[in-house]
Design a protein around this motif. Sequence first.
Motif, PDB file in Angstrom:
ATOM      1  N   TYR A  34       0.073  -1.546  -0.482  1.00  0.00           N
ATOM      2  CA  TYR A  34      -0.063  -0.263  -0.185  1.00  0.00           C
ATOM      3  C   TYR A  34       0.708   0.898   0.102  1.00  0.00           C
ATOM      4  O   TYR A  34       0.341   2.321  -0.633  1.00  0.00           O
ATOM      5  CB  TYR A  34      -0.787   0.158   1.196  1.00  0.00           C
ATOM      6  N   GLU A  35       2.002   0.995   0.617  1.00  0.00           N
ATOM      7  CA  GLU A  35       2.716   2.620   0.557  1.00  0.00           C
ATOM      8  C   GLU A  35       3.857   2.997   0.342  1.00  0.00           C
ATOM      9  O   GLU A  35       4.616   4.063   0.217  1.00  0.00           O
ATOM     10  CB  GLU A  35       3.293   2.426   2.729  1.00  0.00           C
ATOM     11  N   HIS A  36       4.547   1.706  -1.023  1.00  0.00           N
ATOM     12  CA  HIS A  36       5.676   1.522  -1.628  1.00  0.00           C
ATOM     13  C   HIS A  36       5.488   2.456  -2.347  1.00  0.00           C
ATOM     14  O   HIS A  36       7.212   3.060  -3.047  1.00  0.00           O
ATOM     15  CB  HIS A  36       6.072   0.497  -2.040  1.00  0.00           C
ATOM     16  N   HIS A  37       4.484   3.435  -2.614  1.00  0.00           N
ATOM     17  CA  HIS A  37       4.664   4.833  -3.491  1.00  0.00           C
ATOM     18  C   HIS A  37       3.935   5.958  -3.163  1.00  0.00           C
ATOM     19  O   HIS A  37       4.092   6.753  -3.330  1.00  0.00           O
ATOM     20  CB  HIS A  37       3.986   4.380  -4.791  1.00  0.00           C
ATOM     21  N   ALA A  38       3.750   6.252  -1.671  1.00  0.00           N
ATOM     22  CA  ALA A  38       3.845   6.949  -1.137  1.00  0.00           C
ATOM     23  C   ALA A  38       4.803   7.911  -0.819  1.00  0.00           C
ATOM     24  O   ALA A  38       4.636   9.590  -1.208  1.00  0.00           O
ATOM     25  CB  ALA A  38       3.250   6.644   0.150  1.00  0.00           C
ATOM     26  N   LYS A  39       6.123   7.762  -0.765  1.00  0.00           N
ATOM     27  CA  LYS A  39       7.091   8.500  -0.318  1.00  0.00           C
ATOM     28  C   LYS A  39       7.054   9.545   0.651  1.00  0.00           C
ATOM     29  O   LYS A  39       6.223   9.555   1.712  1.00  0.00           O
ATOM     30  CB  LYS A  39       7.129  10.027  -2.007  1.00  0.00           C
ATOM     31  N   PHE A  40       8.828   9.700   1.110  1.00  0.00           N
ATOM     32  CA  PHE A  40       8.861   9.807   2.366  1.00  0.00           C
ATOM     33  C   PHE A  40       8.497  11.354   2.869  1.00  0.00           C
ATOM     34  O   PHE A  40       8.183  11.390   4.077  1.00  0.00           O
ATOM     35  CB  PHE A  40      10.305  10.612   2.319  1.00  0.00           C
ATOM     36  N   ASN A  41       8.059  12.401   2.011  1.00  0.00           N
ATOM     37  CA  ASN A  41       6.738  13.529   2.360  1.00  0.00           C
ATOM     38  C   ASN A  41       5.613  13.142   2.115  1.00  0.00           C
ATOM     39  O   ASN A  41       5.147  13.806   2.079  1.00  0.00           O
ATOM     40  CB  ASN A  41       7.747  15.050   1.811  1.00  0.00           C
TER      41      ASN A  41
END
Length: 380
Positions: free
Chosen positions: A298-305
């Motif tokens: 779910y999160e691996h393209h969310a980016k650090f920011n």
Amino acid sequence: MNGANHSSGNIIRLLQSASANAALYESGHLQVVRLGNQLFEELSALLEACGELSLIVVENELIIDGRPQEYSLFINRFTALLKARGVEYLKFQKGITRQEVASLVEFLSGAAGEPGEIASTGHLRFGYLTVAAGGPPSDSKGGERCAAEVLKELSLKELDRFTEIYRAVQRRQKLKVSGIADVVSGFVDLFRQEGAPLLILAALRDSDEYTFTHSANVCILNLAQAMALGIEGQQLKDIGVAAMLHDIGKLFVPEEIINKNGKLTDEEFDLIRQHPVRGARYLMDIPGVPRMAAICAYEHHAKFNLAGYPKLPPSWRLNLCSHLTMVSDFFDATRTRRSYREPLELDQITTMMLDMSGTELHPVLTRNFFQMLSDLKTPS
């Protein structure tokens, strides 16, 4: 899991309280003795149930057994206490003694900057997050031998098994988690034998099966990063399984869009952007899949920011595994030849990733990643 989280939180509170009291009073003071005894009893009970407890400090974030902790005043103070004493990695193991606990409390009770040392013992391990400068021996022959040995280990049977698992998913059949876990366990075993895990990448560069190659490389890079952080055991394997499955949502996107040579249309890109959600939903319905795998998908393209996709609220805290996967995923995607572009050179990738550090990628993990690479012979 919630019970373990609650117990580890109690351990942190007791350790902080015991250290603060030890700094105020003499070692034989009743309050110091009482807190020390309570800490030992609760820690021993937790370790009896779980086997071990690991604490890692990444910048100002405390990670307990691979799980970043929500911000709170006491967590923030404890993290600052560890940093002030130069401790970035702390692991408790089953069988810890009263003396080991007492030594730790005494060490942490010292004022910041005050001389003091504590060495790792049989059930208490200390360390730093960063990989030591110099890294493993840079014997190129040894590196070539290592890659060749790993290539033999990575048999066609294993690749075929992975490919069949993914094809079954495309046919809307249930995922066979045991097969994925076996591949990850094989990588972990090879790491322990070879001592220079990133050289395994040389064995995977030439595979014709991109889905397998990319998933396996992200898995290998995640495992290498996690091991450099001191993560071991089931948590390490779960990070590997999550990496192998991070892109599984793409199996629900038409292949002609995934492999398109030209620029994607807005509609096609919208379908691509849906793959993290579709992958997470799929994994959540599969018995035996680590919860971390669904979160990472779910999160691996969310980016650090949090500027990536899917759109997340500003207060969202990304999982450590997702941060590791973003670093590994970008590195491998840019160094791999695809139908629509040639692979980039290592110095180009390094510049790009360091520029993305602090915005798209986790700054500490990105620096650690390249420090880990710096003295290894990376295939060109």
